[in-house]
Design an enzyme around this catalytic site. Sequence first.
Site, mmCIF file in Angstrom:
data_model
loop_
_atom_site.group_PDB
_atom_site.id
_atom_site.type_symbol
_atom_site.label_atom_id
_atom_site.label_comp_id
_atom_site.label_asym_id
_atom_site.label_seq_id
_atom_site.Cartn_x
_atom_site.Cartn_y
_atom_site.Cartn_z
ATOM 1 N N LYS A 187 38.515 44.834 40.692
ATOM 2 C CA LYS A 187 39.711 43.649 40.415
ATOM 3 C C LYS A 187 40.265 43.692 42.561
ATOM 4 C CE LYS A 187 44.315 42.515 38.546
ATOM 5 N NZ LYS A 187 44.693 43.165 37.495
ATOM 6 N N LYS A 240 37.023 40.952 38.855
ATOM 7 C CA LYS A 240 37.767 40.047 38.928
ATOM 8 C C LYS A 240 37.996 39.369 40.257
ATOM 9 C CE LYS A 240 42.433 38.759 36.699
ATOM 10 N NZ LYS A 240 43.942 39.492 36.190
#
Length: 314
Positions: A187, A240
Amino acid sequence: MRRLRKDKIRPLLKETKLSAEDLIMPIFVDENISSPKEIPSMPGYFRLPIDGAVKEVGEALEKGIRAFIFFGIPSYKDEIGSSAFDDNGVIQKTLRKVKKDYEDAVLITDVCLCEYTTHGHCGVVKDKVILNDPTLPILGKIAVSHAKAGADIVAPSGMMDGMVKAIREALDENGFEDVAIMSYSAKYASSFYGPFREAAESGYAFGDRKSYQMDIHNSDEALREVELDLKEGADIVMVKPALAYLDIIWRVKEKFKVPVAAYNVSGEYSMVKAAAKLGFLKEEDIVYEILVSIKRAGADLILTYHAKEIAEVL
């Protein structure tokens, strides 16, 4: 080459196929409202009361979507995010209601502190420093609370080192060995998250999240993050954002050959909506192309705010 591009032949040779079953639909549940509330920076997307979230699941299931990830907006916040592991919290109440009405739905929960804390960070804070290790037991408590309420998969998103191990141990110790972990393994500290922070009321009171989210310049680091999470017990790993990180999705899939999820995040959604509103592009076509590109890069599952509308097309 053109012989195989004829209209009748072309569909037979699609190397990448996208279906509604590839999609995970995010749902924002706000226990402070009684009717849907549109998110200004995410046109067409809403915060929902608990009953509204249940209804939304039912409508999406009819379109072929099977999996949902829930984000909660609680009625109270404190320094450690205690409402996140309250058995009568917003997510817990939602899970029980959805499970009762739609047993076949795959229920996934965000496991993090940012939506539940007064400071808006993903870990415990002391003197404006986000502390890693003191956060881990809290994440374990949240995951267990979600599992008790009916979660099939828990998804730790805070990028705390050791979070997967802490959650796996907490789940196993409490008899939830069958609950899977989908970790936000890679992420990035991205600028694409802005609309989400408005949607989930998870903006931070000071600083930024660069001390625990990944540097956007780094690619090899993502592989180290994924490897650590797999060793700790992650069942699914996530990249992400998705669209600006297709290379990362590809590298993760090629190296590890494990189930990979990718999050087509709020900023990516909002850019498409804004351009479509101005008439700069055809929304349906561009959304389909974006999601196919994410799947083609190696994602098995795609978390996307376009899920409901694209499922109709699919």
